[in-house]
Design a protein around this motif. Sequence first.
Motif, PDB file in Angstrom:
ATOM      1  N   GLY A  48       0.831  -1.206  -0.138  1.00  0.00           N
ATOM      2  CA  GLY A  48      -0.046  -0.019  -0.075  1.00  0.00           C
ATOM      3  C   GLY A  48       0.810   1.282   0.185  1.00  0.00           C
ATOM      4  O   GLY A  48       0.376   2.266  -0.766  1.00  0.00           O
ATOM      5  N   HIS A  49       2.002   1.245   0.923  1.00  0.00           N
ATOM      6  CA  HIS A  49       2.723   2.462   0.764  1.00  0.00           C
ATOM      7  C   HIS A  49       3.509   2.658  -0.579  1.00  0.00           C
ATOM      8  O   HIS A  49       3.593   3.652  -0.982  1.00  0.00           O
ATOM      9  CB  HIS A  49       3.888   2.342   2.086  1.00  0.00           C
ATOM     10  CG  HIS A  49       4.640   3.662   2.351  1.00  0.00           C
ATOM     11  ND1 HIS A  49       4.157   4.913   2.577  1.00  0.00           N
ATOM     12  CD2 HIS A  49       5.857   3.956   2.074  1.00  0.00           C
ATOM     13  CE1 HIS A  49       4.942   5.799   2.759  1.00  0.00           C
ATOM     14  NE2 HIS A  49       6.035   5.110   2.182  1.00  0.00           N
ATOM     15  N   GLN A  50       4.009   1.554  -1.166  1.00  0.00           N
ATOM     16  CA  GLN A  50       4.562   1.550  -2.431  1.00  0.00           C
ATOM     17  C   GLN A  50       3.639   2.148  -3.385  1.00  0.00           C
ATOM     18  O   GLN A  50       4.183   3.055  -4.228  1.00  0.00           O
ATOM     19  CB  GLN A  50       5.180   0.439  -2.717  1.00  0.00           C
ATOM     20  CG  GLN A  50       6.312   0.425  -3.824  1.00  0.00           C
ATOM     21  CD  GLN A  50       7.516   1.313  -3.350  1.00  0.00           C
ATOM     22  OE1 GLN A  50       7.844   0.963  -2.205  1.00  0.00           O
ATOM     23  NE2 GLN A  50       8.030   1.881  -4.059  1.00  0.00           N
ATOM     24  N   LEU A 134       2.581   6.650   6.705  1.00  0.00           N
ATOM     25  CA  LEU A 134       3.739   6.402   7.601  1.00  0.00           C
ATOM     26  C   LEU A 134       4.591   7.775   7.717  1.00  0.00           C
ATOM     27  O   LEU A 134       4.685   8.588   6.798  1.00  0.00           O
ATOM     28  CB  LEU A 134       4.595   5.481   6.824  1.00  0.00           C
ATOM     29  CG  LEU A 134       4.192   4.221   6.364  1.00  0.00           C
ATOM     30  CD1 LEU A 134       5.047   3.254   5.603  1.00  0.00           C
ATOM     31  CD2 LEU A 134       3.479   3.274   7.681  1.00  0.00           C
ATOM     32  N   GLY A 135       4.992   7.769   8.952  1.00  0.00           N
ATOM     33  CA  GLY A 135       5.368   9.158   9.299  1.00  0.00           C
ATOM     34  C   GLY A 135       6.649   9.480   8.762  1.00  0.00           C
ATOM     35  O   GLY A 135       7.030  10.520   8.294  1.00  0.00           O
ATOM     36  N   ASP A 136       7.640   8.349   8.658  1.00  0.00           N
ATOM     37  CA  ASP A 136       8.970   8.490   8.157  1.00  0.00           C
ATOM     38  C   ASP A 136       8.742   8.807   6.446  1.00  0.00           C
ATOM     39  O   ASP A 136       9.709   9.323   5.976  1.00  0.00           O
ATOM     40  CB  ASP A 136       9.927   7.397   8.351  1.00  0.00           C
ATOM     41  CG  ASP A 136      10.347   7.682   9.603  1.00  0.00           C
ATOM     42  OD1 ASP A 136      11.076   8.422   9.938  1.00  0.00           O
ATOM     43  OD2 ASP A 136      10.552   6.354  10.473  1.00  0.00           O
ATOM     44  N   LEU A 236      14.908   5.023   6.841  1.00  0.00           N
ATOM     45  CA  LEU A 236      14.253   5.418   7.688  1.00  0.00           C
ATOM     46  C   LEU A 236      12.670   4.800   7.241  1.00  0.00           C
ATOM     47  O   LEU A 236      11.893   4.170   7.883  1.00  0.00           O
ATOM     48  CB  LEU A 236      14.074   6.419   8.510  1.00  0.00           C
ATOM     49  CG  LEU A 236      15.258   6.793   9.397  1.00  0.00           C
ATOM     50  CD1 LEU A 236      15.364   8.165   9.664  1.00  0.00           C
ATOM     51  CD2 LEU A 236      15.406   6.040  10.689  1.00  0.00           C
ATOM     52  N   GLU A 237      12.137   5.495   6.348  1.00  0.00           N
ATOM     53  CA  GLU A 237      10.994   5.232   5.521  1.00  0.00           C
ATOM     54  C   GLU A 237      10.882   3.842   5.190  1.00  0.00           C
ATOM     55  O   GLU A 237       9.935   2.939   5.633  1.00  0.00           O
ATOM     56  CB  GLU A 237      10.771   5.949   4.430  1.00  0.00           C
ATOM     57  CG  GLU A 237       9.428   5.845   3.582  1.00  0.00           C
ATOM     58  CD  GLU A 237       9.524   6.149   2.137  1.00  0.00           C
ATOM     59  OE1 GLU A 237       8.565   6.776   1.619  1.00  0.00           O
ATOM     60  OE2 GLU A 237      10.704   6.061   1.400  1.00  0.00           O
ATOM     61  N   ARG A 238      11.837   3.172   4.533  1.00  0.00           N
ATOM     62  CA  ARG A 238      11.815   1.743   4.068  1.00  0.00           C
ATOM     63  C   ARG A 238      11.601   0.791   5.296  1.00  0.00           C
ATOM     64  O   ARG A 238      10.836  -0.096   5.148  1.00  0.00           O
ATOM     65  CB  ARG A 238      12.972   1.439   3.131  1.00  0.00           C
ATOM     66  CG  ARG A 238      12.719   0.323   2.500  1.00  0.00           C
ATOM     67  CD  ARG A 238      11.726   0.302   1.354  1.00  0.00           C
ATOM     68  NE  ARG A 238      12.417   0.835   0.096  1.00  0.00           N
ATOM     69  CZ  ARG A 238      11.662   1.288  -0.834  1.00  0.00           C
ATOM     70  NH1 ARG A 238      10.061   1.174  -0.958  1.00  0.00           N
ATOM     71  NH2 ARG A 238      12.121   1.937  -1.934  1.00  0.00           N
ATOM     72  N   GLN A 241       8.110   1.177   6.374  1.00  0.00           N
ATOM     73  CA  GLN A 241       7.147   0.587   5.449  1.00  0.00           C
ATOM     74  C   GLN A 241       7.341  -1.022   5.532  1.00  0.00           C
ATOM     75  O   GLN A 241       6.130  -1.614   5.377  1.00  0.00           O
ATOM     76  CB  GLN A 241       7.855   0.853   4.052  1.00  0.00           C
ATOM     77  CG  GLN A 241       7.082   0.291   2.852  1.00  0.00           C
ATOM     78  CD  GLN A 241       7.546   0.580   1.506  1.00  0.00           C
ATOM     79  OE1 GLN A 241       8.705   1.241   1.418  1.00  0.00           O
ATOM     80  NE2 GLN A 241       6.836   0.061   0.544  1.00  0.00           N
ATOM     81  N   PHE A 242       8.335  -1.727   6.013  1.00  0.00           N
ATOM     82  CA  PHE A 242       8.533  -3.187   6.046  1.00  0.00           C
ATOM     83  C   PHE A 242       8.052  -3.611   7.807  1.00  0.00           C
ATOM     84  O   PHE A 242       8.766  -4.519   8.122  1.00  0.00           O
ATOM     85  CB  PHE A 242       9.621  -3.706   5.747  1.00  0.00           C
ATOM     86  CG  PHE A 242       9.263  -3.912   4.023  1.00  0.00           C
ATOM     87  CD1 PHE A 242       9.045  -5.055   3.582  1.00  0.00           C
ATOM     88  CD2 PHE A 242       9.949  -2.542   3.251  1.00  0.00           C
ATOM     89  CE1 PHE A 242       9.048  -5.172   2.272  1.00  0.00           C
ATOM     90  CE2 PHE A 242       9.504  -2.973   1.868  1.00  0.00           C
ATOM     91  CZ  PHE A 242       9.168  -4.050   1.211  1.00  0.00           C
TER      92      PHE A 242
END
Length: 285
Positions: A48-50, A134-136, A236-238, A241-242
């Motif tokens: 979803g984030h991707q 997602l915050g990052d 940090l985002e990745r 995400q996982f």
Amino acid sequence: MLDPADFGPGIQQTLLTSAPFWALEHELAVRYFATGHRTPENDKRWIGHQMFKEWTGSGVYGPRGTTVATMIQEVAQEIAGLDSGSIAPNPLRSTYVKLSFASDELRHYAQLHDLYLLAETASPPPSIADLGYLGDGKALTELRWKWREDRLGEIAVDLSEGGGLGLYFGIRSATPHLDRSKAVDAEILEVAERTIEDETRHLLGRFRSAQKHELTEADWTRISALLREISHQKLLERNEQFNFVLSDDEVSQAVKQPDLELAQTFLTTHLGFLLEELGLTAHVS
């Protein structure tokens, strides 16, 4: 051993500054599929984030509010008069380039959308806006917007896009841990391969574009510093995400003490085409 200290300020050093972060994205993906981190809920989280990133650009291109849809609408407006037989008053190369880029991003989004439908059979996907929570991820987008207002920052942001394909090469490396007899796993592997095919061109194009700028050693040193900051936030985002496959220490060490051996392995195994483009193959031992 590839070492940033072996090269003067320039695009080669910029590449080697980024590589440890790209290698950790690769490691994150392999670890996610090879260990107990993977769950159906976490699959929906990262897919979803991707989807959100592909649709909105994550701060890499266009003014705020740009999406795949708005780019396609701009192209339609730019060529609207051609259907009546008029000749466009301006060159159309930029229009074609925009359409080609939007087409690639739409394909990536559509692939992920269909993958999400396989992963979530009980209900349709939420809105695109709701996927970008997602915050990052939000922090990365804002950081990119901040630095795109700076001439050198804009180059750094452009080079940060795609993360050296670390995620998708990581999925490819995790193939033994996925079951092609399962529809979701088979589609994850297909999405990875199709994205690698498209993003390889994009990655080469970004580095070629950066080389065309008339930049001083001081300029390249600053670009490398900005890229390190952006790449750290992207990692940090990745990781978020996982669902935090990497420890906080692993992420912070990427900045404090980059693993150059891991970076070299990633570059030589997956990005040989880019090393060749930048004339770095002779430095790999």
